[in-house]
Design an enzyme around this catalytic site. Structure first.
Site, mmCIF file in Angstrom:
data_model
loop_
_atom_site.group_PDB
_atom_site.id
_atom_site.type_symbol
_atom_site.label_atom_id
_atom_site.label_comp_id
_atom_site.label_asym_id
_atom_site.label_seq_id
_atom_site.Cartn_x
_atom_site.Cartn_y
_atom_site.Cartn_z
ATOM 1 N N TYR A 14 -1.015 57.788 75.099
ATOM 2 C CA TYR A 14 -0.381 59.078 74.858
ATOM 3 C C TYR A 14 -0.972 60.204 75.711
ATOM 4 C CZ TYR A 14 1.403 56.699 70.713
ATOM 5 O OH TYR A 14 2.013 55.819 69.865
ATOM 6 N N HIS A 19 3.369 65.492 73.356
ATOM 7 C CA HIS A 19 2.674 65.753 72.090
ATOM 8 C C HIS A 19 1.159 65.888 72.263
ATOM 9 C CE1 HIS A 19 3.658 66.346 67.991
ATOM 10 N NE2 HIS A 19 3.416 65.153 67.509
ATOM 11 N N TYR A 64 -4.286 60.526 62.763
ATOM 12 C CA TYR A 64 -2.904 60.652 63.202
ATOM 13 C C TYR A 64 -2.550 62.134 63.210
ATOM 14 C CZ TYR A 64 -2.319 55.635 62.613
ATOM 15 O OH TYR A 64 -2.439 54.284 62.727
ATOM 16 N N ASN A 66 -0.182 63.894 62.004
ATOM 17 C CA ASN A 66 0.215 64.517 60.739
ATOM 18 C C ASN A 66 -0.907 64.559 59.708
ATOM 19 O OD1 ASN A 66 0.249 61.813 60.163
ATOM 20 N ND2 ASN A 66 2.233 61.802 59.165
ATOM 21 N N ASP A 91 1.381 71.551 71.075
ATOM 22 C CA ASP A 91 2.699 71.564 71.691
ATOM 23 C C ASP A 91 3.708 72.179 70.728
ATOM 24 O OD1 ASP A 91 4.399 69.012 70.386
ATOM 25 O OD2 ASP A 91 2.225 68.837 70.260
ATOM 26 N N ASN A 112 4.177 68.893 62.629
ATOM 27 C CA ASN A 112 3.530 68.204 61.507
ATOM 28 C C ASN A 112 2.008 68.346 61.511
ATOM 29 O OD1 ASN A 112 5.927 67.341 60.343
ATOM 30 N ND2 ASN A 112 5.988 65.494 61.591
#
Length: 176
Positions: A14, A19, A64, A66, A91, A112
């Site tokens: 990622y 994100h 994570y 969230n 972001d 989130n």
């Protein structure tokens, strides 16, 4: 003391996704200051430094997205900091691509990770630096878009925005 948290995803795949803008911003700041993220604490990777005499912790939550609030709450507790000592970079799909917005406080919007932080520390009253990534193209699901890599043709503009975000964080740290 200031705690600067960049929101992102901790897996290498990622690294250059939409994100991950928060991670990229704090990594830019760390590179400028000649420091590395090498300490694991409070469900985060952290780097410590001083900016104009102010102690600063840079953090990348390793939860994570969230669940980012778990790490932020632990960092604030460990370092006995209040929400006003926190700065979050992340972001934002609600801003045009590579636009930058700095706010002293506000809601989580559609993010989130920010929802998690606000829920865990029970306040919206902390500065944030939002890096616009724009809306997904028509027909592309939001999750697919935010986890997609920033196109190579956009990387130069992305880097310029990340550098501007790091400048804004430095200004926030140096405010009286």
């Amino acid at each position: 003391m200031k705690i600067v948290v960049g929101l992102g995803n901790c897996e290498a795949k990622y690294a250059h996704t939409h994100h991950n803008m928060g991670f990229l911003v704090v990594e830019c700041l760390a590179a400028r200051l000649g420091i590395k993220f090498k300490t694991r604490e409070c469900d985060s990777l952290t780097a410590r430094t001083y900016i104009k005499g102010e102690p600063v912790i840079l953090a990348e939550p390793q939860t994570y997205m969230n669940l980012s609030g778990i790490a932020v709450k632990q960092l604030l507790a460990k370092y006995k900091c209040e929400s006003k000592d926190l700065i979050v970079a992340y972001d934002d799909i609600d801003l045009p691509r590579y636009a930058l917005r700095v706010r002293a406080k506000g809601s989580a919007g559609t993010h989130n990770g920010m929802r998690s932080i606000i829920d865990k520390i029970a306040t919206e009253d902390f500065p944030r630096v939002r890096v616009g990534i724009g809306r997904p193209p028509l027909g592309v699901p939001l999750a697919d878009f935010v986890l997609s890599e920033v196109p190579l043709k956009d990387r130069e503009q992305m880097v310029a925005t990340i550098e501007s975000a790091a400048d804004e964080i430095t200004k926030l740290i140096c405010l009286p």
